[in-house]
Design a protein around this motif. Structure first.
Motif, PDB file in Angstrom:
ATOM      1  N   GLY A   7      -1.096  15.974  10.546  1.00  0.00           N
ATOM      2  CA  GLY A   7      -0.640  15.278   9.342  1.00  0.00           C
ATOM      3  C   GLY A   7      -1.701  15.369   8.263  1.00  0.00           C
ATOM      4  O   GLY A   7      -2.870  15.088   8.523  1.00  0.00           O
ATOM      5  N   PRO A  10      -2.967  10.544   3.649  1.00  0.00           N
ATOM      6  CA  PRO A  10      -4.250   9.900   3.345  1.00  0.00           C
ATOM      7  C   PRO A  10      -5.063   9.543   4.582  1.00  0.00           C
ATOM      8  O   PRO A  10      -6.296   9.631   4.562  1.00  0.00           O
ATOM      9  N   ALA A  11      -4.391   9.166   5.694  1.00  0.00           N
ATOM     10  CA  ALA A  11      -5.133   8.751   6.894  1.00  0.00           C
ATOM     11  C   ALA A  11      -5.973   9.913   7.414  1.00  0.00           C
ATOM     12  O   ALA A  11      -7.200   9.796   7.554  1.00  0.00           O
ATOM     13  N   GLU A  32      -0.967  20.317   8.672  1.00  0.00           N
ATOM     14  CA  GLU A  32       0.073  19.673   7.860  1.00  0.00           C
ATOM     15  C   GLU A  32       1.313  20.570   7.858  1.00  0.00           C
ATOM     16  O   GLU A  32       1.219  21.756   7.572  1.00  0.00           O
ATOM     17  N   ARG A  33       2.456  19.974   8.146  1.00  0.00           N
ATOM     18  CA  ARG A  33       3.671  20.803   8.256  1.00  0.00           C
ATOM     19  C   ARG A  33       4.164  21.341   6.908  1.00  0.00           C
ATOM     20  O   ARG A  33       4.777  22.403   6.839  1.00  0.00           O
ATOM     21  N   ASN A  34       3.881  20.598   5.825  1.00  0.00           N
ATOM     22  CA  ASN A  34       4.351  21.035   4.502  1.00  0.00           C
ATOM     23  C   ASN A  34       3.377  22.026   3.869  1.00  0.00           C
ATOM     24  O   ASN A  34       2.205  22.058   4.223  1.00  0.00           O
ATOM     25  N   TYR A  40       6.062  13.691  -0.214  1.00  0.00           N
ATOM     26  CA  TYR A  40       7.089  12.760  -0.648  1.00  0.00           C
ATOM     27  C   TYR A  40       6.455  11.674  -1.524  1.00  0.00           C
ATOM     28  O   TYR A  40       5.240  11.534  -1.562  1.00  0.00           O
ATOM     29  N   THR A  45      -0.025   1.931  -5.007  1.00  0.00           N
ATOM     30  CA  THR A  45      -0.913   0.915  -5.577  1.00  0.00           C
ATOM     31  C   THR A  45      -2.099   0.662  -4.641  1.00  0.00           C
ATOM     32  O   THR A  45      -2.012   0.886  -3.443  1.00  0.00           O
ATOM     33  N   ARG A  96       0.702   9.887  -5.546  1.00  0.00           N
ATOM     34  CA  ARG A  96       0.441  10.303  -4.160  1.00  0.00           C
ATOM     35  C   ARG A  96       0.014  11.782  -4.103  1.00  0.00           C
ATOM     36  O   ARG A  96      -0.908  12.140  -3.379  1.00  0.00           O
ATOM     37  N   ILE A 120       3.106  20.417  14.200  1.00  0.00           N
ATOM     38  CA  ILE A 120       2.659  20.175  15.579  1.00  0.00           C
ATOM     39  C   ILE A 120       3.556  19.080  16.161  1.00  0.00           C
ATOM     40  O   ILE A 120       3.612  17.974  15.624  1.00  0.00           O
ATOM     41  N   ASP A 136       0.606  11.598  11.783  1.00  0.00           N
ATOM     42  CA  ASP A 136       1.785  12.318  11.300  1.00  0.00           C
ATOM     43  C   ASP A 136       2.886  11.359  10.839  1.00  0.00           C
ATOM     44  O   ASP A 136       4.072  11.678  10.934  1.00  0.00           O
ATOM     45  N   TYR A 190       5.775   0.558 -11.763  1.00  0.00           N
ATOM     46  CA  TYR A 190       4.386   0.554 -12.248  1.00  0.00           C
ATOM     47  C   TYR A 190       3.996   1.982 -12.591  1.00  0.00           C
ATOM     48  O   TYR A 190       4.397   2.938 -11.926  1.00  0.00           O
ATOM     49  N   ASP A 271       0.373   5.246   9.384  1.00  0.00           N
ATOM     50  CA  ASP A 271       1.774   4.881   9.628  1.00  0.00           C
ATOM     51  C   ASP A 271       2.251   5.253  11.032  1.00  0.00           C
ATOM     52  O   ASP A 271       3.215   4.677  11.529  1.00  0.00           O
ATOM     53  N   GLY A 281       2.783  -3.097  -0.831  1.00  0.00           N
ATOM     54  CA  GLY A 281       2.016  -1.960  -1.362  1.00  0.00           C
ATOM     55  C   GLY A 281       0.668  -1.758  -0.696  1.00  0.00           C
ATOM     56  O   GLY A 281      -0.346  -1.595  -1.374  1.00  0.00           O
ATOM     57  N   GLY A 283       0.301   0.209   2.577  1.00  0.00           N
ATOM     58  CA  GLY A 283       0.285   1.204   3.660  1.00  0.00           C
ATOM     59  C   GLY A 283      -0.809   2.253   3.527  1.00  0.00           C
ATOM     60  O   GLY A 283      -1.449   2.627   4.510  1.00  0.00           O
ATOM     61  N   THR A 284      -1.036   2.727   2.312  1.00  0.00           N
ATOM     62  CA  THR A 284      -2.055   3.766   2.109  1.00  0.00           C
ATOM     63  C   THR A 284      -3.447   3.177   2.334  1.00  0.00           C
ATOM     64  O   THR A 284      -4.297   3.779   3.003  1.00  0.00           O
TER      65      THR A 284
END
Ligand SMILES: Cc1cc2nc3c(=O)[nH]c(=O)nc-3n(C[C@H](O)[C@H](O)[C@H](O)COP(=O)(O)OP(=O)(O)OC[C@H]3O[C@@H](n4cnc5c(N)ncnc54)[C@H](O)[C@@H]3O)c2cc1C
Length: 404
Positions: A7, A10-11, A32-34, A40, A45, A96, A120, A136, A190, A271, A281, A283-284
């Motif tokens: 993945g 950010p993590a 990273e798969r992308n 996305y 925030t 993001r 993966i 991931d 925002y 995540d 706001g 999670g990141t």
């Protein structure tokens, strides 16, 4: 150590930076798969105390993140045609895409090998590593391959939401609540650059189906929402996901927890390990705080000999740190699910309780009474002590770290 991170969110990216800063000899690959630059979501925030933490851990990326962020100082709530402004609600937002680009560039400059376009799905695809970090995301395939071991538990929220962008640049953190023939629908918006804002739209299942949103294409849904939020958007368009041709990607939020965070040399982060409702706001921030802790404990108990101890320490510390935020996120999600309990209050009162939505006490006290206690508690020392004892202290603490 030879480390594989699955993945490129950010993590994983932040973890790879911090681990390299501890010892440049670590051999770290991020899968990273992308393709590079594809991700996305819109802006995310974060709060001033997070910026301090980023500076402590890696001043270089912190400075670039700050330079590429926007800052707001006020919260605004529109309920019908009434506007309430709350000064002093400070926070930051960054795109993001921009955040990931900054972290990827910094990681690469420190010697991390980032491989894009590589999916993966199984730990066995990564032989010969001392540690595999499953970062991931919420739908983690690595976690799911051993879901029983991890004790994964998910709870789906009731409301439907969609994560959109807009060209209207909001300079304050803005909430808008609109009543339709099928019930209330609301959004929070925002700015995150000088060209774009995030706009998260949410409504109850009855409003969702009543407005026909469940059977509309993304384009039709966007046009419909632009009409509903016309007063907010000033003629600016809402923007959906470029990769969607069919229905708009409305979803219900899944709050996810895991009983155990590691399985041998496989460890969950961000995540993949836990999710918290988007309305706070956080999670990141939480994903990057996981990275800070994991990098530190690995440094303190170096090598494969210390791995088991380090992973246990990481899990204990992070689970404990998450407790109050998870509680706040649960109550915040429920506040919106019970919107009709609050939406009829005078707008300043409603806005005040919106700011208190993380409180574990609020669902059990009549809103008007809660409001009066809250106001009084802000003036009287004795009552303030009582209020803190009753619970909203938690809400305030988290509120400082989450949306206004
Ligand atoms: C509507 C909404 C609004 C939000 N707003 C905010 C906010 O304002 N502030 C905030 O802090 N947080 C916010 N969040 C939460 C935040 O987006 C997440 O918590 C955060 O991105 C988690 O980071 P992560 O690195 O753990 O996972 P992710 O960012 O999800 O990254 C996971 C990465 O893994 C990749 N991947 C997945 N599977 C594989 C695989 N099999 N192989 C290789 N790669 C794979 C994915 O492509 C992705 O790049 C919001 C979330 C939502 C849904």
């Amino acid at each position: 150590m030879k480390v594989a991170c699955v993945g490129g969110g950010p993590a994983a990216l932040y973890f790879s930076i911090l681990l390299k800063r501890h010892a440049s000899s670590h051999d770290i690959t991020v899968y990273e798969r992308n393709p590079a630059g594809a991700t996305y979501g819109w802006g995310v925030t974060y709060w001033p105390d997070m910026l301090d933490k980023l500076h402590e851990h890696d001043p270089e990326s912190a400075a670039t993140i700050r330079e590429n962020s926007v800052r707001w100082h006020d919260g605004v709530a529109l309920v019908g045609d009434q506007t309430t402004v709350h000064h002093g609600d400070e926070g930051f937002a960054i795109g993001r895409h921009r955040l990931l680009a900054i972290l990827a560039e910094r990681a690469t400059s420190l010697g991390v090998d980032i491989r894009y376009g590589q999916e993966i799905t199984d730990r066995d695809q990564l032989p010969g590593n001392d540690l595999v970090v499953a970062a991931d995301g919420a739908g983690s395939r690595l976690r799911e391959s051993a879901a029983q071991h991890f004790g994964t538990h998910t709870v789906s929220g009731r409301n439907h939401y969609v994560w959109l962008g807009t060209t209207k640049v909001f300079t304050s953190f803005t909430f808008a609540f609109v009543e339709t023939a099928h019930g209330w629908i609301w959004c929070y918006a925002y700015g995150f650059s000088d060209e774009r804002s995030t706009c998260v739209v949410e409504c109850s299942p009855a409003t969702y189906s009543g407005l026909g949103l469940h059977e509309m294409s993304q384009d039709d849904a966007l046009r419909q929402l632009e009409k509903i939020f016309g007063a907010l958007l000033d003629g600016h368009p809402l923007i959906g996901r470029g990769d969607v041709t069919g229905p708009a990607p409305w979803v219900t939020f899944r709050t996810l927890t895991n009983q155990t965070w590691s399985h041998g040399d496989l460890v969950l982060m961000g995540d993949a390990a836990h999710t918290t409702h988007y309305s706070i706001g956080a999670g990141t921030t939480l994903a990057m705080q996981d990275a800070m802790t994991l990098a530190r404990v690995l440094h303190e108990a170096p090598g494969t000999a210390g791995l088991e101890r380090a992973l246990a320490q990481y899990e204990t510390e992070r689970k404990s740190a998450l407790l109050s935020v998870q509680s706040a996120a649960r109550h915040s999600a429920q506040w919106y699910e019970n919107l009709t309990r609050y939406i009829g209050l005078a707008p300043p009162r409603m806005f005040a309780l919106l700011g208190q939505r993380h409180s574990p006490l609020l669902p059990y006290v009549p809103p008007q009474l809660y409001y009066r206690i809250d106001q009084a508690a802000n003036q009287l020392t004795v009552l303030r002590g009582l209020k803190q004892w009753l619970g909203p202290r938690l809400a305030r603490t988290v509120q400082r770290r989450s949306r206004p």
